[in-house]
Design an enzyme around this catalytic site. Structure first.
Site, short mmCIF file in Angstrom:
data_model
loop_
_atom_site.label_atom_id
_atom_site.label_comp_id
_atom_site.label_asym_id
_atom_site.label_seq_id
_atom_site.Cartn_x
_atom_site.Cartn_y
_atom_site.Cartn_z
N ALA A 159 -0.55 0.92 -22.61
CA ALA A 159 0.73 1.55 -22.31
C ALA A 159 1.84 0.95 -23.17
O ALA A 159 2.50 -0.03 -22.79
CB ALA A 159 1.05 1.40 -20.82
N GLN B 135 -12.63 28.87 -41.31
CA GLN B 135 -12.66 29.87 -42.39
C GLN B 135 -14.10 30.31 -42.70
O GLN B 135 -14.37 31.49 -42.89
CB GLN B 135 -12.01 29.28 -43.65
CG GLN B 135 -11.61 30.31 -44.68
CD GLN B 135 -10.49 31.21 -44.19
OE1 GLN B 135 -9.69 30.80 -43.36
NE2 GLN B 135 -10.45 32.45 -44.65
N GLU C 116 -1.93 6.82 -32.53
CA GLU C 116 -2.10 5.47 -33.09
C GLU C 116 -1.45 5.36 -34.46
O GLU C 116 -2.00 4.79 -35.41
CB GLU C 116 -3.58 5.07 -33.11
CG GLU C 116 -4.11 5.04 -31.69
CD GLU C 116 -5.21 4.04 -31.46
OE1 GLU C 116 -5.31 3.07 -32.22
OE2 GLU C 116 -5.95 4.23 -30.50
N GLY D 43 8.26 6.28 -30.02
CA GLY D 43 6.93 6.65 -30.49
C GLY D 43 6.58 5.81 -31.69
O GLY D 43 6.17 4.65 -31.56
N PHE E 114 2.82 9.64 -22.93
CA PHE E 114 1.68 9.84 -23.84
C PHE E 114 0.64 8.74 -23.72
O PHE E 114 0.10 8.27 -24.72
CB PHE E 114 2.15 9.93 -25.31
CG PHE E 114 3.09 11.07 -25.58
CD1 PHE E 114 2.67 12.38 -25.40
CD2 PHE E 114 4.39 10.84 -26.03
CE1 PHE E 114 3.53 13.44 -25.65
CE2 PHE E 114 5.25 11.89 -26.28
CZ PHE E 114 4.82 13.20 -26.10
N THR F 98 3.71 3.39 -25.75
CA THR F 98 4.64 4.44 -26.13
C THR F 98 5.59 4.84 -24.99
O THR F 98 5.19 4.89 -23.83
CB THR F 98 3.85 5.68 -26.59
OG1 THR F 98 3.06 5.30 -27.70
CG2 THR F 98 4.77 6.83 -26.99
N THR G 144 1.39 7.95 -36.74
CA THR G 144 1.28 9.21 -37.48
C THR G 144 0.81 8.91 -38.90
O THR G 144 0.85 7.76 -39.35
CB THR G 144 2.64 9.92 -37.57
OG1 THR G 144 3.53 9.03 -38.27
CG2 THR G 144 3.21 10.22 -36.19
#
Lengths: 260, 390
Positions: free
Chosen positions: B123, B337, B364, B130, B155, B125, B366
């Site tokens: 815990a 695709q 974890e 963020g 989150f 974030t 960006t």
């Protein structure tokens, strides 16, 4: 109470089976697994350990050296030790020769129950258990959906057309079980790690005092030809039709074959 | 240093692959559709000792090396990304204890985590913190031999399921997030703790992502990990290692999508031939395969550096997570695709994989944060200090 589970290493069920020039199974480059029907025998033996009626489980296999992988996988599921009988003279062994070797090894291991799967996935002869029992002159309990042991005897529950029978015989004996035993357990990670430290012996024919000339060279059967099963005709599909029309087509098809 | 898989790695892969194919893959669509945590699979993984791979044997784990742990995550994620989060988060939540815990704290908590009896969550974030971890606002105020925690987290993967949490809170707000944050072990049965809400997500839908609230939650001092003010350092050291799990997860998702694409292309007939016989499809499949393999090998290279305690570990784990996450996104998009219209519907697994892949570019750290970490490592190597905002 001691059980020896006989285990065979076979090519993976879906593997493309090839043969060498002398019509032996070509094992090179083919994924090998524990004969899936033997896994039910392993599961049965381990359940008897879990419920306290069996003290030790030993695995026995006859095969090339790589069959030790199958024994290691079995040990990862549980059990105590393993024995691999391997000898160049055993290449091409048939059911009779295999039974003779297993019987000699079982004489040495002296289990209360020699437990086997009901057939092997590659040869499907289902002859070895009976032959081993005959050679060792012990009773055989075959096709058990469940095995119980205790009080100097073993019993199998065998499904029949009308229900099931319990069949018993005094120990020691040979027993085979079916896939009715229940799903074989997965090896846990700790089981896999512990298996690396469990004892595994390798025996040659000399260790068993078996003369090589008596065995594969003297096999009672000989493979004269191999061929893949005939391909089935493609499935006929009746689709994208109004229900009534589709039903008529299906009825015609069945009628043509005198099925209705 | 070697990062070629050993015979033990191959064996582990075979065992986990079989389990994943037989027991996890058949549940994946259902888990996604219902957005329900797979309690049965948590049970199964615990039974097979697969939640204890990052714990030492003396704590009831199996103490596997980091490549083996990556293989485990990869093979599960290949079948289902949600389920792969069970071992991933067990490690993520436990890393602060493994790295900063006292023997007493380890003995008290790690065995129950290694066996899978308890789940843990990490815990860190918050709604307004963020990527900017140092902006955390949650407070921990000392009260005799306890701390009183107040604030909220957002989150938090498995936050609503966990029996225990590693929680980061400010013990010295004046000093700020970098120097004034501390880490605590909080049992979720403690009065004042609640997980009032879970998010509705695009992917990894069976894995609950929770909002957590702390209302005068009293935590004994013996549950503080490290010294007061060590929190930021503990969090960063955890993420430097844990993001490798996300790289492995991304590789697994990509491989799953590639497998589905190859088998579909080999079956599907159009214009009188197999789709796989069109060169245009072959080129796509080849690109998907080589990119996945490159991501996998970088992940193993980074994993080997965790065990060799490389000084430049963040460079490796961030690079692996960056490459693997982007690869998973690209490969799953291409998989949709290759399958055409069938790729876009839930009858086939690739649309789920595409939705699942996206999170590996976000959590974890960006992809943008990973680039910052890699760049700083480069500048450090060159002997130049970075002059960024953080």
């Amino acid at each position: 109470m001691k059980i020896v589970v006989c285990v065979k290493q076979v090519p993976a069920t879906g593997a493309d089976k090839r043969y060498t020039d002398d019509l032996r199974l070509d094992r090179s480059g083919v994924e090998a697994i524990i004969n899936p029907l033997d896994e039910y025998a392993i599961e049965q033996a381990l359940r008897l350990v879990d419920d306290g009626s069996v003290d030790s489980v030993t695995y026995l296999s006859m095969g090339p050296e790589q069959a030790s992988e199958a024994l290691r996988r079995a040990l990862a599921m549980g059990g105590d030790e393993a024995v691999l009988v391997t000898d160049p003279a055993l290449a091409g062994a048939d059911e009779w020769a295999t039974a003779k070797v297993l019987a000699a090894a079982l004489d040495r291991l002296a289990p209360d129950v020699a437990l086997m799967g009901m057939a092997s996935d590659d040869a499907r002869g289902s002859l070895v258990p009976g032959a081993v029992a005959a050679m060792r002159q012990v009773p055989m309990l075959s096709y058990g959906a469940e095995l119980k042991v205790g009080d100097g005897e073993a019993r199998v529950r065998r499904l029949s057309a009308t229900g099931f029978d319990w069949i018993s015989a005094p120990l020691p004996l040979v027993a085979t079980v079916t896939d009715q035993v229940g799903e074989p357990r997965y090896a846990s990670l700790k089981g896999i790690m512990a298996a690396k430290r469990k004892p595994m012996q390798t025996w040659s024919l000399a260790d068993l005092d078996l003369p090589a000339d008596d065995l594969a060279g003297g096999a009672l059967t000989r493979v004269t030809d191999t061929r893949p099963p005939e391909e089935k005709p493609p499935t006929e599909r009746i689709e994208n039709l109004p229900p009534a029309e589709a039903a008529t087509k299906i009825a015609d098809w069945l009628e043509l074959r005198k099925l209705i | 240093m070697t990062y070629l898989p050993t015979a033990d790695h191959d064996e582990l892969r075979a065992v986990v692959r079989q389990l994943a194919q037989e027991r996890i893959a058949p549940r994946a669509a259902q888990i996604d559709d219902a957005a329900e945590f797979p309690h049965d699979l948590r049970e199964l993984l615990a039974q097979q000792d697969l939640l204890g791979t990052c714990f030492e044997e003396k704590h009831g784990g199996t103490g596997l090396d980091t490549i083996a742990q990556a293989i485990l995550v990869e093979e599960i994620a290949r079948a289902d990304a949600t389920t792969s989060l069970i071992p991933i988060v067990q490690k993520l939540g436990a890393l602060p204890i493994i790295q900063a815990g006292t023997d007493e704290q380890k003995d008290r908590y790690l065995p129950r985590l290694a066996s899978g009896e308890w789940l843990i969550a990490f815990a860190l974030t918050e709604a307004a913190a963020g990527s900017d971890v140092a902006a955390n606002r949650m407070r921990a105020v000392r009260d005799d031999d306890h701390y009183v925690l107040n604030g909220s987290k957002r989150f938090i993967t498995h936050g609503s399921l966990a029996d225990v949490l590693t929680v980061f809170a400010l013990t010295d707000p004046e000093a700020g997030g970098r120097k004034g944050m501390s880490c605590f072990i909080v049992e979720t049965e403690t009065r004042g703790f609640a997980a009032p809400r879970v998010e509705h997500k695009m992917g990894i839908r069976g894995s609950p992502t929770a909002e957590l609230t702390f209302d005068d939650v009293r935590v004994p001092e013996r549950n503080r990990l490290g010294a007061e003010g060590d929190g930021f350092r503990v969090a960063m050291a955890t993420l430097d290692r844990s993001r490798l799990s996300i790289a492995a997860q991304a590789v697994g998702i990509a491989q799953g999508a590639l497998d589905a694409s190859v088998s579909y292309a080999a079956e599907r007939q159009q214009f009188g031939q197999r789709v796989a016989d069109f060169q245009g499809i072959q080129w796509m499949l080849a690109d998907m395969a080589t990119q996945t393999e490159a991501a996998r090998q970088l992940t193993y290279a980074a994993a080997a550096r965790v065990d060799s305690k490389a000084a430049d570990l963040p460079y490796w784990t961030s690079s692996a997570k960056l490459v693997a996450g982007d690869t998973a996104m690209r490969v799953t998009t291409d998989a949709v695709q290759v399958l055409g219209g069938y790729g876009y519907i839930t009858e086939y697994p690739v649309e789920r994989m595409m939705r699942d892949a996206k999170i590996t570019q976000l959590y974890e750290g960006t992809q943008q944060i990973q680039r910052l970490i890699v760049a700083r490592q480069l500048l450090q190597r060159a002997g130049v200090a970075h002059r960024g905002s953080q």
